[in-house]
Design a protein around this motif. Structure first.
Motif, mmCIF file in Angstrom:
data_model
loop_
_atom_site.group_PDB
_atom_site.id
_atom_site.type_symbol
_atom_site.label_atom_id
_atom_site.label_comp_id
_atom_site.label_asym_id
_atom_site.label_seq_id
_atom_site.Cartn_x
_atom_site.Cartn_y
_atom_site.Cartn_z
ATOM 1 N N HIS A 1 44.356 52.369 45.657
ATOM 2 C CA HIS A 1 43.769 53.608 45.145
ATOM 3 C C HIS A 1 43.567 53.436 43.636
ATOM 4 O O HIS A 1 44.539 53.201 42.912
ATOM 5 N N ILE A 2 42.315 53.526 43.202
ATOM 6 C CA ILE A 2 42.029 53.441 41.774
ATOM 7 C C ILE A 2 41.517 54.803 41.304
ATOM 8 O O ILE A 2 40.794 55.489 42.016
ATOM 9 N N ARG A 3 41.927 55.194 40.094
ATOM 10 C CA ARG A 3 41.662 56.545 39.591
ATOM 11 C C ARG A 3 40.650 56.439 38.446
ATOM 12 O O ARG A 3 40.986 56.036 37.347
ATOM 13 N N ILE A 4 39.399 56.804 38.730
ATOM 14 C CA ILE A 4 38.324 56.585 37.779
ATOM 15 C C ILE A 4 37.750 57.918 37.300
ATOM 16 O O ILE A 4 37.297 58.730 38.100
ATOM 17 N N GLY A 5 37.777 58.095 35.977
ATOM 18 C CA GLY A 5 37.235 59.312 35.382
ATOM 19 C C GLY A 5 35.928 59.041 34.655
ATOM 20 O O GLY A 5 34.849 59.169 35.209
ATOM 21 N N THR A 6 36.029 58.629 33.377
ATOM 22 C CA THR A 6 34.829 58.528 32.527
ATOM 23 C C THR A 6 33.801 57.542 33.060
ATOM 24 O O THR A 6 32.606 57.794 32.961
ATOM 25 N N LYS A 7 34.220 56.421 33.611
ATOM 26 C CA LYS A 7 33.253 55.428 34.101
ATOM 27 C C LYS A 7 32.491 55.924 35.338
ATOM 28 O O LYS A 7 31.453 55.377 35.680
ATOM 29 N N LEU A 8 33.012 56.951 35.979
ATOM 30 C CA LEU A 8 32.378 57.474 37.187
ATOM 31 C C LEU A 8 31.664 58.799 36.936
ATOM 32 O O LEU A 8 30.467 58.931 37.207
ATOM 33 N N VAL A 9 32.390 59.777 36.442
ATOM 34 C CA VAL A 9 31.819 61.131 36.300
ATOM 35 C C VAL A 9 31.592 61.546 34.847
ATOM 36 O O VAL A 9 31.046 62.617 34.587
ATOM 37 N N GLY A 10 32.023 60.715 33.892
ATOM 38 C CA GLY A 10 31.808 61.038 32.500
ATOM 39 C C GLY A 10 32.845 62.022 31.961
ATOM 40 O O GLY A 10 33.898 62.239 32.562
ATOM 41 N N LYS A 11 32.507 62.615 30.822
ATOM 42 C CA LYS A 11 33.403 63.554 30.156
ATOM 43 C C LYS A 11 32.563 64.649 29.526
ATOM 44 O O LYS A 11 31.751 64.393 28.631
#
Length: 225
Positions: A213-223
């Motif tokens: 399980h990898i937890r991706i924020g900015t690289k996926l949905v941005g900020k």
């Protein structure tokens, strides 16, 4: 910000990492961490093919859950205060931050069914990181057998924010070794099949080292905020 294009790039990187390590990309779940984006952007992730949403605050978690509901699998990935357990326990599918018995006790008391939990481990030893020390993990997991509503699905860690690949790889390797030690105990409440590790800056290395399980924020949905 095109979430679908970002997801395609991330999946390509996952496939490359899996080829290097002899793994099946189907073993890796991408969790979209949506704490800095709107419900609308979280919905874009769902439409792009994301099945897992991760939030680290009660308010954001409930806001998105109330809009998206059963279209996603829900991961609570932040520190959870015991007094807030009752507010989110019915909605979550996975808790990624189990790190103390007082929290386990409250989860056990409030959960309507067995909760999939990741034990959070501070592998790096940084003061700024939450989680229990590696040498305390096995005794902690054994004690969790007293709580019938908790299943230890795996272990979670946050690696240091660094460009030092050897340091990152060492953290992920140490968490994988701990997982294997727990699996060898064959505890009925702790199958410990999963590793939640790797974020936007280091997920490829985490996948090479066994992340499920990898937890991706900015690289996926941005900020956005």
């Amino acid at each position: 910000m095109n979430v679908a294009e970002n997801l395609a790039s991330i999946r390509e990187n996952i496939e490359q990492a899996c080829r290097k390590s002899g793994r099946d990309p189907q073993e890796v779940s991408v969790i979209a961490v949506t704490k800095y984006v709107s419900v609308e952007t979280a919905n874009q992730a769902i439409q792009a093919g994301i099945k897992n949403i991760g939030e680290n605050r009660k308010e954001g978690f409930l806001e998105k859950y109330n809009e998206i509901g059963s279209e996603a699998t829900w991961h609570f990935i932040g520190t959870l205060q015991s007094r807030k357990v009752k507010d989110v326990i019915n909605q979550m599918d996975y808790l990624h931050s189990l790190d103390r018995l007082s929290l386990a006790k409250e989860v056990n008391k409030r959960a309507p069914h067995k909760i999939n939990c990741f034990v959070q481990v501070n592998v790096s030893g940084e003061d700024s990181k939450h989680g229990i020390n590696p040498e305390e993990v096995i005794p902690f997991v054994e004690k969790l057998g007293n709580y019938e509503q908790i299943e230890v699905s795996g272990l979670m860690t946050m690696a240091p924010h660094t460009e030092n690949e050897d340091l990152l790889r060492g953290c992920f390797q140490n968490l994988r070794k701990l997982k294997e030690q727990i699996q060898d105990l064959r505890l009925s409440h702790a199958p410990c099949n999963y590793l939640s590790m790797g974020m936007s800056n280091d997920y490829s290395i985490a996948v090479e080292e066994g992340a499920t399980h990898i937890r991706i924020g900015t690289k996926l949905v941005g900020k956005e905020f």
